[in-house]
Scaffold this active site. Structure first.
Site, mmCIF file in Angstrom:
data_model
loop_
_atom_site.group_PDB
_atom_site.id
_atom_site.type_symbol
_atom_site.label_atom_id
_atom_site.label_comp_id
_atom_site.label_asym_id
_atom_site.label_seq_id
_atom_site.Cartn_x
_atom_site.Cartn_y
_atom_site.Cartn_z
ATOM 1 N N SER A 106 -4.400 -32.443 43.725
ATOM 2 C CA SER A 106 -4.818 -33.811 44.047
ATOM 3 C C SER A 106 -4.349 -34.197 45.440
ATOM 4 O O SER A 106 -4.786 -35.194 45.985
ATOM 5 C CB SER A 106 -4.232 -34.788 43.029
ATOM 6 O OG SER A 106 -2.820 -34.704 43.059
ATOM 7 N N HIS A 127 -11.400 -31.123 41.745
ATOM 8 C CA HIS A 127 -10.352 -32.038 41.303
ATOM 9 C C HIS A 127 -10.835 -32.873 40.126
ATOM 10 O O HIS A 127 -11.636 -33.786 40.270
ATOM 11 C CB HIS A 127 -9.910 -32.940 42.468
ATOM 12 C CG HIS A 127 -8.796 -33.851 42.079
ATOM 13 N ND1 HIS A 127 -8.725 -35.162 42.487
ATOM 14 C CD2 HIS A 127 -7.701 -33.648 41.297
ATOM 15 C CE1 HIS A 127 -7.639 -35.717 41.978
ATOM 16 N NE2 HIS A 127 -7.003 -34.820 41.245
ATOM 17 N N GLU A 139 -14.119 -34.347 41.806
ATOM 18 C CA GLU A 139 -14.282 -34.312 43.259
ATOM 19 C C GLU A 139 -14.440 -32.851 43.672
ATOM 20 O O GLU A 139 -13.582 -32.018 43.369
ATOM 21 C CB GLU A 139 -13.045 -34.910 43.945
ATOM 22 C CG GLU A 139 -12.940 -36.407 43.782
ATOM 23 C CD GLU A 139 -11.652 -36.992 44.363
ATOM 24 O OE1 GLU A 139 -11.710 -38.127 44.853
ATOM 25 O OE2 GLU A 139 -10.599 -36.320 44.321
ATOM 26 N N ASN A 177 -7.723 -40.597 45.436
ATOM 27 C CA ASN A 177 -6.299 -40.788 45.726
ATOM 28 C C ASN A 177 -6.048 -41.351 47.123
ATOM 29 O O ASN A 177 -5.062 -42.039 47.349
ATOM 30 C CB ASN A 177 -5.522 -39.492 45.520
ATOM 31 C CG ASN A 177 -5.248 -39.258 44.045
ATOM 32 O OD1 ASN A 177 -5.058 -40.203 43.292
ATOM 33 N ND2 ASN A 177 -5.245 -38.016 43.627
#
Length: 271
Positions: A106, A127, A139, A177
């Site tokens: 991440s 991800h 992702e 994130n």
């Protein structure tokens, strides 16, 4: 679980048979929860679905010995670049030429992992989000070296396991994130300055922004050590970016081993 449930043959690799037994049991429990919803009025079909899914799943403690028959390797080990690179280096020697490598990191750079192998064009990021069976997003990260064919394969695989893929370049935090971690850190700073209580900040974001959890609940859920690890990594990449500045309070809680839900206490206490 989601790969096996969508008809893929999966080998789950971990460090010991004990961990693998626990993981398999966890997958079985998770599948039972899924089938309760999915096959509410057809218990026989639900039982068949679980049986079929578990049949697609085998386990091993030796990654090098199973990688020779795989098309895709998804790494989801500890967030430590050296450890990841050492694994990828080993697997690179044993995997067939066509095998695509992907990391579920991440916060680390995919490019740095790809460079540890000889297959930079067959390397990308996949991800997934927790809990994976429930969360629809993946992702898909492409580095400057990821080939178009590899990128398309990763997008296709994500759709084949029932997810909605989004694509992003290999940039810190990717999409979610990169927006979420600075938001959580800003919440901590707001609280550190004494501008509002953590309870009120959580309520405000849930009722005012429609978020399912407030930032402090989310930090406790993610793990304060994980959040600190991410922000420390980004801070070392961009020391002058105020969004990536470390937080004294977060550092103190991690030092006291108050890491959130998993330890029973973080910003809040849990029974």
């Amino acid at each position: 679980q989601v790969a096996a449930a969508s008809g893929h043959t999966v080998v789950l690799v971990d460090q010991s048979d004990e961990i693998l037994k626990k993981s398999t049991k966890g997958i079985e429990e998770s599948l039972k929860r899924v089938t309760k919803k999915k096959f509410a009025d057809k218990p026989e079909a639900g039982a068949e679905f679980i049986k079929k899914t578990l049949k697609n799943l085998t386990t091993s403690t030796d990654a090098a010995s199973v990688v020779h028959s795989t098309d895709l390797v998804i790494e989801a080990i500890v967030e430590n670049l050296e450890v990841k690179n050492s694994l990828f280096k080993t697997l690179d020697k044993f995997a067939p030429e066509h095998t695509i490598f992907a990391s579920n990191t991440s916060s680390l750079q995919i490019t740095k992992m790809a460079n540890a192998t000889t297959r930079q064009d067959r390397f990308g990021g996949l991800h997934f989000f927790n809990p994976v069976p429930m969360m629809k997003l993946v992702e898909v990260i492409r580095t400057p070296m990821t080939s178009q064919k590899t990128f398309e394969s990763l997008m296709d695989f994500s759709k084949a396991v029932g997810k909605s893929p989004v694509s992003c370049k290999d940039t810190p935090g990717f999409i979610v994130n990169r927006l979420l971690v600075p938001y959580m850190m800003e919440a901590v700073r707001l609280f550190e300055r004494g501008d509002a209580s953590k309870e009120d900040i959580d309520v405000a974001m849930k009722l005012g922004a429609g978020y399912p959890m407030g930032p402090f609940e989310l930090l406790d859920y993610v793990g304060l050590d994980t959040s600190k690890y991410i922000i420390d990594g980004w801070h070392s990449l961009e020391p002058n970016n105020p969004l990536f500045a470390p937080s004294p309070l977060l550092n103190k809680l991690v030092e006291e081993k108050k890491l959130g839900k998993k330890t029973g206490e973080g910003f809040y206490k849990y029974k």
